[in-house]
Design a protein around this motif. Structure first.
Motif, PDB file in Angstrom:
ATOM      1  N   LEU A  48     -11.753  15.167  -3.246  1.00 28.91           N
ATOM      2  CA  LEU A  48     -10.797  14.293  -2.085  1.00 28.91           C
ATOM      3  C   LEU A  48      -9.618  13.951  -2.545  1.00 28.91           C
ATOM      4  N   LEU A  49      -8.496  14.134  -2.041  1.00 33.53           N
ATOM      5  CA  LEU A  49      -7.207  13.777  -2.546  1.00 33.53           C
ATOM      6  C   LEU A  49      -6.491  12.757  -1.944  1.00 33.53           C
ATOM      7  N   PHE A  50      -6.390  11.503  -2.073  1.00 36.29           N
ATOM      8  CA  PHE A  50      -5.511  10.708  -1.182  1.00 36.29           C
ATOM      9  C   PHE A  50      -3.955  10.826  -1.761  1.00 36.29           C
ATOM     10  N   GLU A 110      -5.322  -1.351  -7.561  1.00 38.51           N
ATOM     11  CA  GLU A 110      -6.513  -0.706  -8.305  1.00 38.51           C
ATOM     12  C   GLU A 110      -7.649  -1.175  -7.340  1.00 38.51           C
ATOM     13  N   PRO A 111      -8.714  -0.278  -6.970  1.00 43.45           N
ATOM     14  CA  PRO A 111      -8.803   1.069  -7.625  1.00 43.45           C
ATOM     15  C   PRO A 111      -7.947   2.053  -6.617  1.00 43.45           C
ATOM     16  N   ALA A 112      -8.031   3.470  -6.985  1.00 40.46           N
ATOM     17  CA  ALA A 112      -7.283   4.624  -6.224  1.00 40.46           C
ATOM     18  C   ALA A 112      -7.705   4.283  -4.996  1.00 40.46           C
ATOM     19  N   THR A 113      -6.884   4.539  -3.705  1.00 37.39           N
ATOM     20  CA  THR A 113      -7.058   4.423  -2.535  1.00 37.39           C
ATOM     21  C   THR A 113      -8.119   5.338  -2.054  1.00 37.39           C
ATOM     22  N   GLY A 114      -8.000   6.568  -2.795  1.00 36.99           N
ATOM     23  CA  GLY A 114      -8.943   7.714  -2.526  1.00 36.99           C
ATOM     24  C   GLY A 114     -10.327   7.291  -2.612  1.00 36.99           C
ATOM     25  N   HIS A 115     -10.732   6.336  -3.286  1.00 33.53           N
ATOM     26  CA  HIS A 115     -12.145   5.773  -3.373  1.00 33.53           C
ATOM     27  C   HIS A 115     -12.591   5.181  -2.135  1.00 33.53           C
ATOM     28  N   VAL A 158     -12.784  12.062  -6.574  1.00 30.77           N
ATOM     29  CA  VAL A 158     -11.578  11.579  -5.826  1.00 30.77           C
ATOM     30  C   VAL A 158     -10.623  11.162  -6.715  1.00 30.77           C
ATOM     31  N   PHE A 159      -9.291  11.458  -6.495  1.00 29.36           N
ATOM     32  CA  PHE A 159      -8.156  10.723  -7.089  1.00 29.36           C
ATOM     33  C   PHE A 159      -6.965  10.606  -5.995  1.00 29.36           C
ATOM     34  N   ASP A 160      -6.127   9.871  -6.487  1.00 27.12           N
ATOM     35  CA  ASP A 160      -4.520   9.659  -5.788  1.00 27.12           C
ATOM     36  C   ASP A 160      -3.700  10.956  -6.416  1.00 27.12           C
TER      37      ASP A 160
END
Length: 359
Positions: free
Chosen positions: A104-106, A115-120, A132-134
């Motif tokens: 999953l990519l935000f 923090e954290p990456a919004t993808g989480h 996941v990561f942004d």
């Protein structure tokens, strides 16, 4: 006898499985627009309510930008919520479940937290358990995420990738305006729109006529990073209360000059891709105003019938702008399965990108 100019095929190491060529196929594309709609006249009223020393005359915003209104999130709606709403639509359209997604990519200019990456947060709300990561590159965030997803899929690293975007850019609108110069510097902040978008990509065959991401070309001139900025929230201005730091601001001369140069470079140095753009059924180009949209059409040298103006009705949806245009083209049957579409991205920083997809 072995000849030095003869190349022999090298067999793969014992036990290594060679995968057939794969292409990232776009299974679905979805957009979510919050129901609240703010007209440019309501923007003017907001300046009046904020006690702004300068309020533009009626019709100024519409005349300068060609934008009639924008979509605005509710106060309790976050960037992740907009991304989740679009992701649910994309999964349903594809007949897929979140359990089938293995990355999953935000991708957005906006975020819920530093923090954290919004993808989480998006993953938690969707019930995803994959990595996941942004991906963040201003208004090219979604386009770069598609490039990243395609690369992972083509190399066999992942099979199914969900790109989710949530834009809450109306937070960068400046309401307290001391003078006309400040108003013009922050003009783009009045026409940005909140939106969610999602694209689901999965591995498929890479035959000559198979659907999927065909090409991705990107270029950047990072010396122009000051052309369009939101300064607060980083190490330069971590806790600033200055309106000039929290609101979207523009160096229009620098942005226009760099944008034209970047467009020229892509046209000159990507002739194969530009030939496919000219042959494509539909071209989506990032839109920040109607004058800029018309200029982009002219720079690409294509008839207006190949494009779809959206900024006049929906505002500048930042990195959700390209998925929005593609979704509207799909809904109106302007594009059909088998058609090639071109997504042309422009972003502060300054960067330009081109992705060609066969539907």
């Amino acid at each position: 006898m072995f000849s030095a100019d003869r190349v022999l095929p090298v067999p793969p190491p014992y036990g290594v499985v060679v995968l057939p060529p794969r292409r990232a196929r776009l299974l679905s594309n979805a957009v979510h627009l919050p129901p609240q709609y703010r007209t440019m006249e309501q923007v003017r009223a907001g300046m009046v309510a904020a006690g702004s020393p300068f309020v533009p005359p009626p019709g100024t915003l519409e005349n300068l930008t060609g934008v009639r209104g924008v979509h605005v999130r509710s106060d309790d709606v976050q960037a992740s919520d907009l991304a989740v709403a679009a992701a649910v639509k994309a999964l349903e359209t594809a007949g897929a479940s979140i359990g089938e997604v293995d990355l999953l990519l935000f991708a957005s200019t906006s975020q819920d937290l530093v923090e954290p990456a919004t993808g989480h947060i998006v993953a938690a709300k969707l019930g995803a358990t994959c990595p996941v990561f942004d991906v963040k590159n201003a208004c090219n965030s979604v386009l770069n995420a598609v490039e990243t997803a395609a690369a992972f899929i083509e190399t066999g690293r992942h099979r199914t990738v969900l790109v989710a975007c949530g834009e809450t850019t109306t937070l960068t609108t400046r309401w307290h305006v001391p003078d006309h110069e400040t108003f013009m510097r922050h003009l783009p902040g009045y026409t940005v729109s909140d939106a969610g978008a999602a694209l689901l990509l999965a591995a498929g065959p890479a035959g000559p006529e198979d659907p999927g991401v065909l090409h991705a070309v990107f270029a950047a001139d990072s010396s122009a990073w000051e052309a369009c900025t939101v300064l607060s929230g980083g190490s330069m201005y971590p806790r600033s209360t200055d309106d000039d730091h929290y609101c979207l601001r523009l160096n229009e001369n620098q942005l226009s000059r760099t944008g034209r140069e970047m467009a020229r470079l892509v046209v000159e140095y990507a002739p194969e891709e530009m030939a496919l753009v000219r042959e494509s059924a539909f071209v989506a180009v990032h839109q920040i105003s109607m004058p800029q949209f018309h200029e982009a059409c002219t720079l690409l040298g294509l008839p207006r019938s190949r494009f779809l103006a959206t900024v006049d009705r929906y505002g500048n949806a930042a990195s959700a702008s390209l998925p929005l245009q593609l979704a509207l083209a799909q809904q109106s049957d302007r594009v059909m399965p088998g058609d090639v579409v071109a997504l042309v991205g422009l972003a502060s920083g300054f960067s330009m990108g081109l992705v060609l997809i066969r539907l």
